[in-house]
Scaffold this motif. Structure first.
Motif, PDB file in Angstrom:
ATOM      1  N   SER A  22       0.807  -1.229   0.075  1.00 44.71           N
ATOM      2  CA  SER A  22      -0.088  -0.195  -0.027  1.00 44.71           C
ATOM      3  C   SER A  22       0.849   1.313  -0.045  1.00 44.71           C
ATOM      4  O   SER A  22       0.546   2.292  -0.681  1.00 44.71           O
ATOM      5  CB  SER A  22      -0.912  -0.021   1.169  1.00 44.71           C
ATOM      6  N   GLN A  25       2.110   1.892  -3.420  1.00 40.77           N
ATOM      7  CA  GLN A  25       0.827   2.249  -4.227  1.00 40.77           C
ATOM      8  C   GLN A  25       0.845   3.617  -3.872  1.00 40.77           C
ATOM      9  O   GLN A  25       0.457   4.530  -4.873  1.00 40.77           O
ATOM     10  CB  GLN A  25      -0.369   1.488  -4.214  1.00 40.77           C
ATOM     11  N   GLN A  28       3.541   5.506  -5.437  1.00 43.15           N
ATOM     12  CA  GLN A  28       3.104   5.487  -6.998  1.00 43.15           C
ATOM     13  C   GLN A  28       2.546   6.527  -7.415  1.00 43.15           C
ATOM     14  O   GLN A  28       2.501   7.497  -8.090  1.00 43.15           O
ATOM     15  CB  GLN A  28       2.845   4.061  -7.673  1.00 43.15           C
ATOM     16  N   VAL A  29       1.180   6.721  -6.657  1.00 45.10           N
ATOM     17  CA  VAL A  29       0.192   7.662  -6.963  1.00 45.10           C
ATOM     18  C   VAL A  29       0.642   8.939  -6.541  1.00 45.10           C
ATOM     19  O   VAL A  29      -0.029   9.962  -6.975  1.00 45.10           O
ATOM     20  CB  VAL A  29      -1.234   7.375  -6.307  1.00 45.10           C
ATOM     21  N   TYR A 276      -8.570   8.356  -5.649  1.00 46.14           N
ATOM     22  CA  TYR A 276      -7.479   7.478  -6.031  1.00 46.14           C
ATOM     23  C   TYR A 276      -6.505   7.177  -5.204  1.00 46.14           C
ATOM     24  O   TYR A 276      -5.930   6.045  -5.312  1.00 46.14           O
ATOM     25  CB  TYR A 276      -7.096   8.172  -7.361  1.00 46.14           C
ATOM     26  N   MET A 280      -5.359   3.219  -3.516  1.00 43.20           N
ATOM     27  CA  MET A 280      -4.160   2.682  -3.657  1.00 43.20           C
ATOM     28  C   MET A 280      -3.900   1.846  -2.378  1.00 43.20           C
ATOM     29  O   MET A 280      -3.323   0.947  -2.554  1.00 43.20           O
ATOM     30  CB  MET A 280      -2.975   3.511  -3.577  1.00 43.20           C
TER      31      MET A 280
END
Length: 448
Positions: A22, A25, A28-29, A276, A280
């Motif tokens: 997580s 993610q 990443q986001v 969003y 994630m």
């Protein structure tokens, strides 16, 4: 207590793997979130341009990720002293084909935006954005291939370090290309796309070096390679369809919102980006649940399969429930993070304030449906999951969004109500599919 009842032990095992995933993610986001924040500094229609451009990019990115995501399941099911080299090889081949196809499709999509009622100035800037970000698919999908190997081994910490470094690099490049700082050319809004592509390349190089230093790969034979490729396709095609179905649904909603003007699109972009970010966390939980279910499934343990899946769902509900409460209590401070406040953007802020309260409810079901995608993938029902998303998003949610948005006075809020209805239906459908499938598994491994 039944052997299939969710337990704290299983929840902890899922959380141990889900936490680094997580965080990865979220990191990443953070790349796209940093883009949005800096575009807010740039002013004008920059946020609307970046939002629409990234939504188009993300549609194909999500589908490519779905094509490769089964790598972690294959590695988890076939674990031994060495990782099968065929799993990495087939993932890299799949990644390359998907990346080239995605880049071509993205380049062709730009000129069609005005057909969907988008502002001509926004559409022109989005076309430039897409040209700069399309090359980023190749290194990004290669990164996903290596990521699958690492996740399948339950070794995710190295991914976290690499992704956090990528966030820092992207932020520096964003500022440099956007404003012409650090000796970089001033590219404006397309510069944000260029920085993302360069960041994806550096991220791939780092993960490839780290993986080959820490992982032993078994030799690849042509027979094993073809078997792995077939298994990856069997998982990847329906998963990519499911992910693409939701991403395409999201893109369609963005296009509907854009038809209400730049303020509505900007409000949608900000709240959708916030959702969003939360989403994630569900991806980390989805992957961790999927790996755990794959292990139980590989051990032919029906009750264990049910127990892991149910534990993942319960853990997801606890996490997203807390976040939704925060959305309801602190909507204004969250919106201000994206330079959206009543003083500088009154109309967009007013719309966003209503949308974020709706998001608090909608994201609960979005969270659960994504964990469900991972769970049903692990019990061989990825294809069924795909058809659930088609029915819930495209046959139910999208038509409802159009009717409520264009045929009633609800306007932009009606579009979101339709979107929410589709996500609610998908979440319920995924839980039902997993429960029905796992309960009917023919094998049974008695408790020791």
């Amino acid at each position: 207590m039944s052997d299939s009842t969710p337990t704290l032990h299983e929840a902890r095992r899922i959380a141990e793997l889900a936490l680094p995933l997580s965080l990865i993610q979220l990191a990443q986001v953070a790349i796209s979130t940093t883009d949005m924040v800096m575009l807010g500094w740039f002013g004008g229609t920059a946020i609307a341009v970046g939002a629409l451009g990234y939504t188009l990019f993300n549609l194909l990115r999500t589908m490519g990720f779905g094509m490769i995501i089964g790598t972690s399941n294959l590695v988890a099911q076939d674990r031994g002293e060495c990782v099968g080299g065929e799993h990495l090889a087939s993932a890299l081949i799949m990644a390359s084909i998907a990346a080239v196809a995605a880049a071509i499709a993205l380049a062709l999509a730009g000129p069609t935006l005005e057909w969907f009622g988008q502002d001509p100035d926004v559409s022109a800037q989005v076309r430039e954005y897409l040209i700069f970000i399309a090359p980023g698919y190749l290194p990004l999908f290669w990164f996903y291939a290596y990521r699958g190997v690492v996740v399948g081994q339950r070794k995710a910490n190295v991914l976290l370090v690499i992704t956090l470094g990528t966030v820092v690099v992207n932020a520096v490049l964003d500022y440099g290309f956007l404003f012409g700082a650090f000796g970089l050319p001033m590219l404006g809004v397309p510069g944000v796309a260029a920085s993302s592509s360069l960041s994806f390349l550096l991220q791939f190089i780092a993960v490839a070096i780290a993986t080959h230093r820490t992982t032993r790969f078994a030799p690849v034979s042509s027979v094993k390679f073809l078997q792995s490729l077939r298994r990856l396709l069997a998982i990847g095609l329906p998963t990519a369809g499911s992910y693409g179905s939701e991403a395409g649904f999201t893109l369609s909603i963005a296009l509907m919102m854009g038809a209400f003007g730049a303020s509505a699109l900007a409000a949608h972009a900000v709240v959708n980006q916030i959702m969003y970010v939360v989403f994630m966390l569900s991806i980390g939980l989805s992957h961790a649940t999927s790996v755990g279910v794959s292990e139980a499934f590989g051990n032919r343990d029906r009750n264990g399969t049910l127990r892991v899946g149910r534990s993942g769902f319960c853990l997801g509900l606890a996490v997203v429930g807390l976040i939704s409460i925060l959305f309801c209590l602190l909507p204004a401070p969250v919106l201000r993070l994206f330079s959206l406040d009543p003083a500088s953007a009154a109309q967009a802020y007013g719309i966003a304030l209503g949308l974020i309260l709706m998001a608090a409810f909608i994201q609960v079901f979005d969270f659960i449906q994504n964990i469900g995608v991972g769970a049903v993938r692990s019990v061989g029902r990825a294809g069924h999951g795909f058809w659930i998303t088609i029915a819930c998003y495209w046959a139910f949610g999208l038509p409802l969004a159009w009717v409520l948005g264009t045929q009633t006075e609800l306007g932009a809020y009606g579009v979101w109500l339709g979107m929410g209805a589709g996500l609610v239906a998908a979440g319920i459908g995924m839980v039902f599919l997993f429960e029905r499938t796992a309960a009917k598994l023919e094998f049974f491994r008695p408790a020791s």
